[in-house]
Write a protein that holds these residues in place. Structure first.
Motif, mmCIF file in Angstrom:
data_model
loop_
_atom_site.group_PDB
_atom_site.id
_atom_site.type_symbol
_atom_site.label_atom_id
_atom_site.label_comp_id
_atom_site.label_asym_id
_atom_site.label_seq_id
_atom_site.Cartn_x
_atom_site.Cartn_y
_atom_site.Cartn_z
ATOM 1 N N PHE A 13 0.821 -1.212 0.000
ATOM 2 C CA PHE A 13 0.000 0.000 0.000
ATOM 3 C C PHE A 13 0.857 1.265 0.000
ATOM 4 N N PHE A 14 2.134 1.111 -0.314
ATOM 5 C CA PHE A 14 3.084 2.231 -0.340
ATOM 6 C C PHE A 14 3.016 2.877 -1.725
ATOM 7 N N VAL A 15 2.165 3.878 -1.869
ATOM 8 C CA VAL A 15 1.836 4.455 -3.177
ATOM 9 C C VAL A 15 3.062 4.946 -3.953
ATOM 10 N N PRO A 16 4.070 5.587 -3.313
ATOM 11 C CA PRO A 16 5.216 6.051 -4.096
ATOM 12 C C PRO A 16 5.935 4.941 -4.861
ATOM 13 N N ALA A 17 5.818 3.689 -4.384
ATOM 14 C CA ALA A 17 6.464 2.582 -5.090
ATOM 15 C C ALA A 17 5.780 2.271 -6.415
ATOM 16 N N PHE A 18 4.570 2.760 -6.613
ATOM 17 C CA PHE A 18 3.849 2.524 -7.864
ATOM 18 C C PHE A 18 4.082 3.637 -8.893
ATOM 19 N N ILE A 19 4.826 4.665 -8.520
ATOM 20 C CA ILE A 19 4.970 5.852 -9.369
ATOM 21 C C ILE A 19 6.341 5.885 -10.034
ATOM 22 N N LYS A 20 6.345 5.916 -11.341
ATOM 23 C CA LYS A 20 7.578 5.964 -12.117
ATOM 24 C C LYS A 20 8.343 7.243 -11.797
ATOM 25 N N GLY A 21 9.650 7.135 -11.724
ATOM 26 C CA GLY A 21 10.504 8.272 -11.399
ATOM 27 C C GLY A 21 11.028 8.241 -9.979
ATOM 28 N N ASN A 22 10.358 7.469 -9.107
ATOM 29 C CA ASN A 22 10.855 7.285 -7.752
ATOM 30 C C ASN A 22 11.840 6.122 -7.711
ATOM 31 N N CYS A 23 12.707 6.114 -6.712
ATOM 32 C CA CYS A 23 13.716 5.050 -6.602
ATOM 33 C C CYS A 23 13.853 4.625 -5.147
ATOM 34 N N PHE A 24 13.794 3.312 -4.918
ATOM 35 C CA PHE A 24 13.911 2.772 -3.567
ATOM 36 C C PHE A 24 14.968 1.673 -3.529
ATOM 37 N N MET B 202 4.497 -2.311 -9.697
ATOM 38 C CA MET B 202 5.095 -1.105 -9.126
ATOM 39 C C MET B 202 5.986 -0.424 -10.166
ATOM 40 N N GLY B 203 5.731 0.849 -10.406
ATOM 41 C CA GLY B 203 6.439 1.559 -11.465
ATOM 42 C C GLY B 203 7.734 2.214 -11.053
ATOM 43 N N ALA B 204 7.978 2.334 -9.746
ATOM 44 C CA ALA B 204 9.231 2.934 -9.281
ATOM 45 C C ALA B 204 10.399 1.998 -9.562
ATOM 46 N N ASP B 205 11.594 2.549 -9.533
ATOM 47 C CA ASP B 205 12.809 1.754 -9.690
ATOM 48 C C ASP B 205 13.121 1.118 -8.336
ATOM 49 N N LEU B 206 12.874 -0.194 -8.214
ATOM 50 C CA LEU B 206 13.116 -0.917 -6.964
ATOM 51 C C LEU B 206 14.420 -1.690 -7.083
ATOM 52 N N LYS B 207 15.380 -1.327 -6.268
ATOM 53 C CA LYS B 207 16.689 -1.987 -6.275
ATOM 54 C C LYS B 207 16.804 -2.796 -4.986
ATOM 55 N N PHE B 208 16.955 -4.111 -5.105
ATOM 56 C CA PHE B 208 16.999 -4.985 -3.937
ATOM 57 C C PHE B 208 18.436 -5.403 -3.622
ATOM 58 N N TYR B 209 18.760 -5.428 -2.329
ATOM 59 C CA TYR B 209 20.104 -5.780 -1.883
ATOM 60 C C TYR B 209 20.003 -6.827 -0.775
ATOM 61 N N ASP B 210 20.708 -7.939 -0.954
ATOM 62 C CA ASP B 210 20.814 -8.940 0.107
ATOM 63 C C ASP B 210 21.910 -8.489 1.058
ATOM 64 N N LEU B 211 21.537 -8.224 2.286
ATOM 65 C CA LEU B 211 22.456 -7.632 3.248
ATOM 66 C C LEU B 211 23.015 -8.702 4.185
ATOM 67 N N PRO B 212 24.305 -9.016 4.080
ATOM 68 C CA PRO B 212 24.891 -9.974 5.018
ATOM 69 C C PRO B 212 24.846 -9.446 6.448
#
Length: 300
Positions: free
Chosen positions: A85-96, A129-139
Motif C-alpha cells: 500500500f506504499f503508493v510512491p512505489a507505484f509511481i515511475k521516477g521514484n527510486c527505492f 510497481m512503477g518505481a525503480d526498486l533496487k533490492f540488496y541482500d544484506l549480510p
C-alpha cells in the motif's frame, strides 16, 4: 537556520507490534505497525514497512520524485504489510534501495515482498510497481555506506531471525532495535553493541516484566522484550535518549501512559514512541559531537 543536509531527524509513522489496532483506545499513541523514517544529511532512510509505511507514502506524494533507502529487520507480517500500500512505489521516477538479510530458509527480501503480493493473498503483483526498486541482500554484520552515513546491523534474538540497525553520521548515532528477546541471565552483546553511546535507542518493549514472566500466560520465547530491560540496556550502553517502541496491541493509551510514567522514573531521558513523534539530533559546531535533542509533532 539548519538545512536538511545538516540535520538528523527521526520520525515515527508506526509504533505498534503484531497487528494494527486502530480505535478509540489507541488514538494518542497510534495503531499502525512499525515504520520509522530517518532524514540524515539530506538522505531518506526508512526502517520497516508495517502499516505506518502507507501513511508515510501519503505524505511523500507532495515531494515527488523520491529516492529512499529501505531497511527491513525481518519479514514477519507486521513489518511488511504496509509495503503493498506504499503508493510512491507505484509511481515511475521514484527510486527505492531495499535492504534485507536472507532468511534462514534462503529466501531474499525481494522474494518475501513479492510473495505477499501474489494471488490469492493480494490482487496486484509487485511487478506492477512503477518505481525503480533496487533490492540488496544484506549480510549480517556488513556495513552499508550512503555518503557520510554508515548503517550497521547485528543479529537479534527473534524466532525466524531479525536484525537491528544503527545509523551513524557526523558523530550522531541512532539505534533501531526491535523484535528481540532478552536473556534472563546476561545482556545481549549484540544489542549493547548497536546501542553503544547512542544518542537515541529505539527498543522493543512489547511487554512489562509482569506480562513476560506471567505464570498464567508467559511470553518467554515469543521474541520480544520489556521496558524494564530497555532501561537496563540504555544504562549499560550509555544511551542519551531511550524510546519505548513496538507496543503490544492490547496496551491502550491509558496503559501506555502508566508505562511511560514508570519508565521516566527509572530513566528520565526516556519517552514512549507514538505516531507523529519527531526527534532531531543536531551536531553542534562549537562542541564536538554534542547533540541537541528536540521533540516535536507529538499528537495530543
Amino acid at each position: 537556520m539548519s538545512s536538511m543536509k545538516d540535520l538528523f531527524t527521526i520520525h515515527f509513522w508506526g509504533v505498534r507490534g503484531s497487528i494494527a489496532c486502530p480505535g478509540p483506545e489507541t488514538v494518542r499513541y497510534g495503531g499502525n505497525t512499525p515504520c520509522v523514517e530517518m532524514r540524515v544529511g539530506g538522505e531518506r532512510l526508512i526502517f520497516d514497512g508495517g502499516t505506518g509505511l502507507r501513511v508515510l507514502g501519503q505524505s511523500l506524494l507532495s515531494q515527488m520524485p523520491v529516492e529512499a533507502y529501505m531497511f527491513f529487520t525481518h519479514s514477519h507480517w507486521d513489518h511488511i504489510q504496509g509495503f503493498p500500500f506504499f503508493v510512491p512505489a507505484f509511481i515511475k521516477g521514484n527510486c527505492f534501495h531495499i535492504h534485507g538479510t536472507v532468511a534462514p530458509n534462503g529466501s531474499t527480501i525481494e522474494q518475501r515482498l513479492r510473495d505477499q503480493m501474489l494471488h490469492p493473498n493480494f490482487p496486484v503483483p509487485l511487478q506492477i510497481m512503477g518505481a525503480d526498486l533496487k533490492f540488496y541482500d544484506l549480510p549480517i554484520g556488513q556495513k552499508v555506506q550512503i555518503g557520510e552515513i554508515t548503517v550497521e546491523n547485528a543479529l537479534l534474538n527473534h524466532p525466524g531471525e531479525a536484525v537491528g540497525y544503527r545509523v551513524n553520521w557526523r558523530g550522531c548515532a541512532a539505534a533501531y532495535v526491535t523484535d528481540t528477546e532478552h536473556s534472563p541471565t546476561r545482556m545481549d552483546e549484540k544489542v549493547l553493541w548497536l546501542a553503544r553511546n547512542a544518542d537515541v535507542l529505539i527498543y522493543d518493549a512489547t511487554y512489562t516484566d509482569e506480562e513476560y514472566d506471567s505464570p498464567k500466560s508467559s511470553k518467554v520465547g515469543w521474541g520480544h522484550s520489556t521496558w524494564q530491560e530497555a532501561v537496563k540496556v540504555a544504562r549499560a550502553a550509555n544511551v542519551k535518549k531511550l524510546v519505548i517502541f513496538h507496543h503490544d496491541p492490547l496496551h491502550n493509551d491509558d496503559f501506555l501512559d502508566r508505562i511511560g510514567e514508570q519508565v521516566a522514573q527509572e530513566f528520565p531521558e526516556a519517552m514512549m514512541a507514538r505516531e507523529g513523534l519527531s526527534i532531531q539530533l543536531v551536531p553542534q559546531n562549537h562542541l564536538p559531537n554534542a547533540i541537541a535533542v528536540q521533540e516535536a509533532g507529538v499528537s495530543a
